[in-house]
Design a protein around this motif. Structure first.
Motif, PDB file in Angstrom:
ATOM      1  N   ILE A 123     -15.243  -6.133  -1.193  1.00 24.36           N
ATOM      2  CA  ILE A 123     -16.029  -4.862  -0.830  1.00 24.36           C
ATOM      3  C   ILE A 123     -14.967  -3.525  -0.370  1.00 24.36           C
ATOM      4  CG2 ILE A 123     -18.149  -3.826   0.653  1.00 24.36           C
ATOM      5  CD1 ILE A 123     -18.769  -6.322  -0.861  1.00 24.36           C
ATOM      6  N   GLY A 124     -15.042  -2.463  -0.963  1.00 30.49           N
ATOM      7  CA  GLY A 124     -14.389  -1.517  -0.871  1.00 30.49           C
ATOM      8  C   GLY A 124     -13.389  -1.607  -2.223  1.00 30.49           C
ATOM      9  N   ALA A 125     -13.536  -0.339  -2.901  1.00 34.06           N
ATOM     10  CA  ALA A 125     -12.564  -0.517  -4.114  1.00 34.06           C
ATOM     11  C   ALA A 125     -11.564   0.555  -4.221  1.00 34.06           C
ATOM     12  CB  ALA A 125     -13.660  -0.116  -5.261  1.00 34.06           C
ATOM     13  N   SER A 126     -10.517   0.465  -2.972  1.00 32.46           N
ATOM     14  CA  SER A 126      -9.807   1.338  -2.802  1.00 32.46           C
ATOM     15  C   SER A 126      -8.207   0.455  -2.852  1.00 32.46           C
ATOM     16  CB  SER A 126      -9.846   2.206  -1.869  1.00 32.46           C
ATOM     17  OG  SER A 126      -8.846   3.378  -1.602  1.00 32.46           O
ATOM     18  N   ALA A 127      -7.330   0.981  -2.187  1.00 31.77           N
ATOM     19  CA  ALA A 127      -6.031   0.209  -2.214  1.00 31.77           C
ATOM     20  C   ALA A 127      -6.250  -0.970  -1.974  1.00 31.77           C
ATOM     21  CB  ALA A 127      -4.993   1.196  -1.322  1.00 31.77           C
ATOM     22  N   ALA A 128      -6.606  -1.324  -0.813  1.00 38.83           N
ATOM     23  CA  ALA A 128      -6.655  -2.757  -0.221  1.00 38.83           C
ATOM     24  C   ALA A 128      -7.504  -3.856  -1.184  1.00 38.83           C
ATOM     25  CB  ALA A 128      -7.082  -2.862   1.105  1.00 38.83           C
ATOM     26  N   GLY A 129      -8.495  -3.151  -1.583  1.00 45.47           N
ATOM     27  CA  GLY A 129      -9.515  -3.867  -2.641  1.00 45.47           C
ATOM     28  C   GLY A 129      -8.857  -4.306  -3.802  1.00 45.47           C
ATOM     29  N   VAL A 130      -8.421  -3.361  -4.540  1.00 45.87           N
ATOM     30  CA  VAL A 130      -7.406  -3.606  -5.628  1.00 45.87           C
ATOM     31  C   VAL A 130      -6.131  -4.434  -5.632  1.00 45.87           C
ATOM     32  CG1 VAL A 130      -6.197  -2.288  -7.347  1.00 45.87           C
ATOM     33  CG2 VAL A 130      -8.268  -1.434  -6.772  1.00 45.87           C
ATOM     34  N   ALA A 131      -5.690  -4.364  -4.437  1.00 43.40           N
ATOM     35  CA  ALA A 131      -4.354  -5.134  -4.238  1.00 43.40           C
ATOM     36  C   ALA A 131      -4.891  -6.633  -3.906  1.00 43.40           C
ATOM     37  CB  ALA A 131      -3.752  -4.634  -2.959  1.00 43.40           C
ATOM     38  N   ALA A 132      -6.162  -6.777  -3.508  1.00 46.09           N
ATOM     39  CA  ALA A 132      -6.533  -8.127  -3.022  1.00 46.09           C
ATOM     40  C   ALA A 132      -6.981  -8.872  -4.526  1.00 46.09           C
ATOM     41  CB  ALA A 132      -7.837  -8.081  -2.174  1.00 46.09           C
ATOM     42  N   VAL A 133      -7.653  -7.975  -5.491  1.00 41.47           N
ATOM     43  CA  VAL A 133      -8.031  -8.599  -6.863  1.00 41.47           C
ATOM     44  C   VAL A 133      -6.818  -8.796  -7.360  1.00 41.47           C
ATOM     45  CG1 VAL A 133      -8.978  -7.929  -8.785  1.00 41.47           C
ATOM     46  CG2 VAL A 133      -9.973  -7.293  -6.881  1.00 41.47           C
ATOM     47  N   GLU A 134      -5.594  -7.854  -7.400  1.00 42.97           N
ATOM     48  CA  GLU A 134      -4.690  -8.330  -8.048  1.00 42.97           C
ATOM     49  C   GLU A 134      -3.801  -9.581  -7.415  1.00 42.97           C
ATOM     50  OE1 GLU A 134      -3.066  -4.102 -10.070  1.00 42.97           O
ATOM     51  OE2 GLU A 134      -2.859  -4.604  -8.233  1.00 42.97           O
ATOM     52  N   GLY A 135      -4.028  -9.700  -6.167  1.00 41.47           N
ATOM     53  CA  GLY A 135      -3.118 -10.789  -5.503  1.00 41.47           C
ATOM     54  C   GLY A 135      -3.639 -12.108  -5.966  1.00 41.47           C
ATOM     55  N   LEU A 136      -5.275 -12.060  -5.936  1.00 44.84           N
ATOM     56  CA  LEU A 136      -5.771 -13.359  -6.208  1.00 44.84           C
ATOM     57  C   LEU A 136      -5.557 -13.774  -7.653  1.00 44.84           C
ATOM     58  CD1 LEU A 136      -9.410 -12.477  -4.614  1.00 44.84           C
ATOM     59  CD2 LEU A 136      -7.951 -14.545  -3.989  1.00 44.84           C
ATOM     60  N   ARG A 137      -5.476 -12.971  -8.688  1.00 38.65           N
ATOM     61  CA  ARG A 137      -5.088 -13.405  -9.937  1.00 38.65           C
ATOM     62  C   ARG A 137      -3.534 -13.804  -9.984  1.00 38.65           C
ATOM     63  NH1 ARG A 137      -9.991 -14.465 -11.258  1.00 38.65           N
ATOM     64  NH2 ARG A 137     -11.134 -12.973 -12.382  1.00 38.65           N
ATOM     65  N   ARG A 138      -2.678 -13.008  -9.397  1.00 35.81           N
ATOM     66  CA  ARG A 138      -1.373 -13.206  -9.413  1.00 35.81           C
ATOM     67  C   ARG A 138      -1.106 -14.691  -8.930  1.00 35.81           C
ATOM     68  NH1 ARG A 138       0.322  -8.990  -7.558  1.00 35.81           N
ATOM     69  NH2 ARG A 138       0.231  -9.469  -5.502  1.00 35.81           N
ATOM     70  N   LEU A 139      -1.830 -15.042  -7.871  1.00 39.30           N
ATOM     71  CA  LEU A 139      -1.742 -16.449  -7.397  1.00 39.30           C
ATOM     72  C   LEU A 139      -2.747 -17.330  -8.250  1.00 39.30           C
ATOM     73  CD1 LEU A 139      -2.087 -15.466  -3.428  1.00 39.30           C
ATOM     74  CD2 LEU A 139      -0.242 -16.167  -4.636  1.00 39.30           C
ATOM     75  N   GLY A 140      -3.135 -17.130  -9.217  1.00 44.98           N
ATOM     76  CA  GLY A 140      -3.771 -18.165 -10.331  1.00 44.98           C
ATOM     77  C   GLY A 140      -5.265 -18.191  -9.863  1.00 44.98           C
TER      78      GLY A 140
END
Ligand SMILES: Cc1cc2nc3c(=O)[nH]c(=O)nc-3n(C[C@H](O)[C@H](O)[C@H](O)COP(=O)(O)OP(=O)(O)OC[C@H]3O[C@@H](n4cnc5c(N)ncnc54)[C@H](O)[C@@H]3O)c2cc1C
Length: 281
Positions: free
Chosen positions: A9-26
């Protein structure tokens, strides 16, 4: 109810970083990114610099392209606020009536600009937090208004530099003796103040703005606590920010000046998965 996964929830710097981090971690399950703003997530720092000065256009502030979100396999729900969070039930309710179930939730709803009470609806009064705010202020500055900036923090200082560079007559009003001294110390704050003065920004220090004055619809200046009126065609209020936590009322999360979390950013234990329920920006 739709399937689970991670809801951010929250589509800004932290939200996008969380999405990318999750995918990066598999992480391979469903991810939904919910944001109340209609725009693709964008970077805020250029709003008060390159965008406001006209050096960049609006597309350049986007954090990622639309194609990048497809590659990340993230479902974007933009223009829709989250209105409720039920930590025990693992459900987020959106303003459009959708209820999203989740295994994990990330609360990254950030902050919003503080305003001066009584200024709602007065034309020519601005804050600078969102892309829409920045576009509105950019359009206003095109007419080279006399601009009064309320607040001597970073946003006010950056806007003062840009507006004076564009040829506006700028007055910055701050209750501090040395603007930015709390952030960078009195010596650097003093140097920055002199730099502003060197660029014809009038500094009203140790001054309190009591109200914005108007002709009934449009701002015509500000009234200081000592009774003086500073005339203006536009007013920018840069007096800090408030956390976006009201929507979490009744969620079960501990909320203070933001969401309370531990050193790992975990806000509540995950009763279903045994891991973490959420982590916060
Ligand atoms: C003009 C400006 C200039 C800046 N310059 C700098 C700089 O030079 N250097 C620097 O380090 N930092 C700078 N910052 C600060 C930086 O932009 C922030 O630290 C950063 O944006 C924080 O990101 P965030 O994702 O945590 O929160 P935010 O960017 O606040 O994003 C939160 C998002 O959640 C959304 N939201 C809120 N409630 C809900 C809800 N209920 N449902 C759905 N969505 C919701 C909000 O609309 C917003 O889109 C600047 C900020 C601004 C405004």
């Amino acid at each position: 109810m739709t399937s689970r996964g991670v809801v951010v929830i929250g589509a800004s710097a932290a939200g996008v970083a969380a999405v990318e981090g999750l995918r990066r971690l598999g992480y391979g399950d469903r991810i939904v990114l919910v944001g109340d703003e209609p725009h693709l997530p964008y970077d805020r720092p250029p709003l008060s610099k390159q965008l406001l000065s006209g050096e960049w256009d609006r597309d350049k502030v986007q954090l990622r392209t639309a194609a990048a979100y497809e590659e990340l396999d993230v479902e974007l729900r933009l223009g829709t606020a989250a209105g409720s969070l039920d930590v025990a039930g693992h459900r987020v309710g959106l303003a459009d009536g959708t209820v999203l179930g989740y295994d994990h939730v990330v609360v990254a709803t950030g902050v919003r600009a503080r305003t001066l009470p009584g200024t709602e609806g007065i034309e020519g009064v601005h804050v600078l937090r969102t892309l829409d705010d920045a576009l509105a202020l950019t359009a206003e500055l095109a007419a080279r208004p006399r601009l009064v900036i309320v607040g001597g923090g970073f946003i006010g200082a950056e806007a003062a530099a840009v507006a004076s560079g564009l040829g506006c007559a700028v007055v910055m009003v701050t209750d501090q003796r040395v603007p930015l001294a709390d952030a960078v110390g009195a010596d650097i704050g003093g140097m920055l103040t002199e730099a502003h003065r060197g660029h014809d920004v009038r500094m009203e220090t140790e001054a309190l703005v009591e109200a914005v004055v108007s002709d009934g619809s449009r701002a015509t200046g500000v009234k200081l606590a000592d009774g003086r009126i500073l005339r203006a065609d536009a007013v920018l209020i840069g007096i800090g920010a408030r956390p976006n936590v009201e929507w979490l009322k009744g969620s079960g999360l501990a909320v203070g000046n933001g969401v309370l979390c531990d050193a790992t950013l975990c806000a509540a234990p995950d009763r279903l998965g045994g891991g973490r329920c959420g982590f916060l920006a």
